[in-house]
Write a protein that holds these residues in place. Structure first.
Motif, PDB file in Angstrom:
ATOM      1  N   UNK A  32      58.274 -46.255 -40.916  1.00  0.00           N
ATOM      2  CA  UNK A  32      57.999 -44.830 -41.139  1.00  0.00           C
ATOM      3  C   UNK A  32      58.975 -44.241 -42.153  1.00  0.00           C
ATOM      4  N   UNK A  33      60.221 -44.695 -42.125  1.00  0.00           N
ATOM      5  CA  UNK A  33      61.232 -44.171 -43.046  1.00  0.00           C
ATOM      6  C   UNK A  33      60.938 -44.526 -44.495  1.00  0.00           C
ATOM      7  N   UNK A  34      60.144 -45.549 -44.727  1.00  0.00           N
ATOM      8  CA  UNK A  34      59.813 -45.957 -46.092  1.00  0.00           C
ATOM      9  C   UNK A  34      58.839 -44.984 -46.763  1.00  0.00           C
ATOM     10  N   UNK A  35      58.228 -44.113 -45.980  1.00  0.00           N
ATOM     11  CA  UNK A  35      57.221 -43.192 -46.519  1.00  0.00           C
ATOM     12  C   UNK A  35      57.879 -41.945 -47.085  1.00  0.00           C
ATOM     13  N   UNK A  36      57.311 -41.441 -48.175  1.00  0.00           N
ATOM     14  CA  UNK A  36      57.813 -40.212 -48.779  1.00  0.00           C
ATOM     15  C   UNK A  36      57.227 -38.968 -48.124  1.00  0.00           C
ATOM     16  N   UNK A  37      56.138 -39.140 -47.360  1.00  0.00           N
ATOM     17  CA  UNK A  37      55.452 -37.978 -46.800  1.00  0.00           C
ATOM     18  C   UNK A  37      55.906 -37.640 -45.384  1.00  0.00           C
ATOM     19  N   UNK A  38      56.983 -38.288 -44.901  1.00  0.00           N
ATOM     20  CA  UNK A  38      57.458 -38.039 -43.541  1.00  0.00           C
ATOM     21  C   UNK A  38      58.977 -38.058 -43.484  1.00  0.00           C
ATOM     22  N   UNK A  39      59.514 -37.215 -42.602  1.00  0.00           N
ATOM     23  CA  UNK A  39      60.911 -37.338 -42.194  1.00  0.00           C
ATOM     24  C   UNK A  39      60.888 -37.770 -40.738  1.00  0.00           C
ATOM     25  N   UNK A  40      61.953 -38.397 -40.297  1.00  0.00           N
ATOM     26  CA  UNK A  40      61.921 -39.084 -39.011  1.00  0.00           C
ATOM     27  C   UNK A  40      63.014 -38.595 -38.074  1.00  0.00           C
ATOM     28  N   UNK A  41      62.655 -38.484 -36.798  1.00  0.00           N
ATOM     29  CA  UNK A  41      63.608 -38.209 -35.730  1.00  0.00           C
ATOM     30  C   UNK A  41      63.276 -39.156 -34.585  1.00  0.00           C
ATOM     31  N   UNK A  42      64.186 -40.066 -34.250  1.00  0.00           N
ATOM     32  CA  UNK A  42      63.964 -41.007 -33.151  1.00  0.00           C
ATOM     33  C   UNK A  42      64.603 -40.431 -31.895  1.00  0.00           C
ATOM     34  N   UNK A  43      63.788 -40.269 -30.860  1.00  0.00           N
ATOM     35  CA  UNK A  43      64.253 -39.754 -29.570  1.00  0.00           C
ATOM     36  C   UNK A  43      64.154 -40.900 -28.570  1.00  0.00           C
ATOM     37  N   UNK A  44      65.294 -41.478 -28.233  1.00  0.00           N
ATOM     38  CA  UNK A  44      65.336 -42.573 -27.267  1.00  0.00           C
ATOM     39  C   UNK A  44      65.620 -41.965 -25.898  1.00  0.00           C
ATOM     40  N   UNK A  45      64.679 -42.097 -24.982  1.00  0.00           N
ATOM     41  CA  UNK A  45      64.830 -41.465 -23.673  1.00  0.00           C
ATOM     42  C   UNK A  45      65.996 -42.034 -22.876  1.00  0.00           C
ATOM     43  N   UNK A  46      66.482 -43.212 -23.233  1.00  0.00           N
ATOM     44  CA  UNK A  46      67.662 -43.756 -22.565  1.00  0.00           C
ATOM     45  C   UNK A  46      68.902 -42.914 -22.866  1.00  0.00           C
ATOM     46  N   UNK A  47      68.858 -42.129 -23.931  1.00  0.00           N
ATOM     47  CA  UNK A  47      69.978 -41.262 -24.300  1.00  0.00           C
ATOM     48  C   UNK A  47      69.901 -39.887 -23.640  1.00  0.00           C
ATOM     49  N   UNK A  48      68.818 -39.630 -22.910  1.00  0.00           N
ATOM     50  CA  UNK A  48      68.598 -38.306 -22.322  1.00  0.00           C
ATOM     51  C   UNK A  48      68.095 -38.467 -20.893  1.00  0.00           C
ATOM     52  N   UNK A  49      68.947 -38.252 -19.927  1.00  0.00           N
ATOM     53  CA  UNK A  49      68.570 -38.412 -18.519  1.00  0.00           C
ATOM     54  C   UNK A  49      67.901 -37.138 -18.018  1.00  0.00           C
ATOM     55  N   UNK A  50      66.620 -37.022 -18.327  1.00  0.00           N
ATOM     56  CA  UNK A  50      65.884 -35.836 -17.895  1.00  0.00           C
ATOM     57  C   UNK A  50      65.725 -35.850 -16.381  1.00  0.00           C
ATOM     58  N   UNK A  51      65.928 -34.710 -15.739  1.00  0.00           N
ATOM     59  CA  UNK A  51      65.753 -34.663 -14.290  1.00  0.00           C
ATOM     60  C   UNK A  51      64.299 -34.907 -13.921  1.00  0.00           C
ATOM     61  N   UNK A  52      64.084 -35.735 -12.892  1.00  0.00           N
ATOM     62  CA  UNK A  52      62.711 -36.053 -12.496  1.00  0.00           C
ATOM     63  C   UNK A  52      62.081 -34.949 -11.658  1.00  0.00           C
ATOM     64  N   UNK A  53      62.893 -34.094 -11.055  1.00  0.00           N
ATOM     65  CA  UNK A  53      62.358 -32.980 -10.267  1.00  0.00           C
ATOM     66  C   UNK A  53      62.131 -31.788 -11.194  1.00  0.00           C
ATOM     67  N   UNK A  54      60.855 -31.470 -11.417  1.00  0.00           N
ATOM     68  CA  UNK A  54      60.515 -30.342 -12.289  1.00  0.00           C
ATOM     69  C   UNK A  54      60.761 -29.037 -11.546  1.00  0.00           C
ATOM     70  N   UNK A  55      61.179 -28.026 -12.283  1.00  0.00           N
ATOM     71  CA  UNK A  55      61.473 -26.736 -11.672  1.00  0.00           C
ATOM     72  C   UNK A  55      61.148 -25.614 -12.648  1.00  0.00           C
ATOM     73  N   UNK A  56      60.614 -24.528 -12.110  1.00  0.00           N
ATOM     74  CA  UNK A  56      60.341 -23.358 -12.950  1.00  0.00           C
ATOM     75  C   UNK A  56      61.644 -22.719 -13.420  1.00  0.00           C
ATOM     76  N   UNK A  57      62.691 -22.889 -12.632  1.00  0.00           N
ATOM     77  CA  UNK A  57      64.016 -22.403 -13.008  1.00  0.00           C
ATOM     78  C   UNK A  57      64.985 -23.592 -12.990  1.00  0.00           C
ATOM     79  N   UNK A  58      65.057 -24.307 -14.106  1.00  0.00           N
ATOM     80  CA  UNK A  58      65.898 -25.502 -14.162  1.00  0.00           C
ATOM     81  C   UNK A  58      67.375 -25.187 -13.933  1.00  0.00           C
ATOM     82  N   UNK A  59      68.073 -26.134 -13.350  1.00  0.00           N
ATOM     83  CA  UNK A  59      69.517 -26.006 -13.148  1.00  0.00           C
ATOM     84  C   UNK A  59      70.217 -26.007 -14.500  1.00  0.00           C
TER      85      UNK A  59
END
Length: 193
Positions: A32-59
């Motif tokens: 993807x980085x080889x393309x001129x028509x795109x910029x790239x952002x890689x989001x590795x979920x191992x780097x972000x421990x999202x809480x598994x319990x969803x809440x309308x008012x997050x901690x």
């Protein structure tokens, strides 16, 4: 907006110990980085421990983790989800990321790079399509599916054959078309679905 590079977020969906996702994600991001028509952002979920319990008012802890991910999803014009197949479906951390967000997916295209055993992760992709449809995202038809993926890369993470890059180009071409069309449409008239 047409003419400016499309902002593509590549989401690596596996967080398991010993996962193969970073190899696949790095390979795809390189293409993807080889393309001129795109910029790239890689989001590795191992780097972000999202809480598994969803809440309308997050901690405060949840808000801190979300603040590292949500703006990046907001900024994206298109997404590629890199997913393995676990038990005929996709990983729980990926569903958690999806469920914590709503507006970030709306009227944007989503492509898939799947990997696994003989099925190449395709059952995970088929489970993800209706989830993204519910969120008003557009999934593109072309998929990169890597069957017996660990056999398709050398020890340095380079793909051995040529079929993967051909499939990746087709996927990225479709994402570019949909991404630009939907970005222009959102700029002209905010999506109200």
């Amino acid at each position: 907006m047409s003419g400016s590079p499309l902002r593509l977020a590549v989401i690596v969906g596996s967080t398991r110990e010993g996962r193969f996702g970073p190899t696949v994600g790095t390979w795809f991001a390189g293409l993807a980085e080889e393309r001129d028509d795109m910029t790239l952002d890689v989001i590795d979920l191992a780097d972000h421990s999202l809480p598994s319990a969803l809440s309308a008012t997050p901690s405060n802890e949840a808000l801190e983790v979300l603040s590292a991910v949500t703006p990046r999803l907001d900024d994206a014009d298109a997404f590629v989800v890199v997913t393995p197949e676990y038990n005929h479906s996709y990983p729980a951390p990926l569903k958690t990321l999806i469920d914590w967000h709503y507006a970030q997916w709306r009227a944007k295209p989503v492509g898939f790079v799947s990997y696994g055993g003989l099925s190449g992760g395709l059952r995970a992709v088929e489970h993800l399509r209706p989830v993204f449809a519910e969120l008003h995202a557009v999934t593109v038809r072309e998929v990169v599916s890597l069957h017996l993926a660990w056999e398709q890369f050398d020890e340095d993470g380079r793909m051995k054959g040529e079929s993967g890059p051909v499939a990746a180009k087709a996927l990225l071409d479709q994402l570019a078309w949909w991404g630009n069309a939907l970005r222009d449409a959102r700029a002209e008239s905010p999506y109200g679905g």
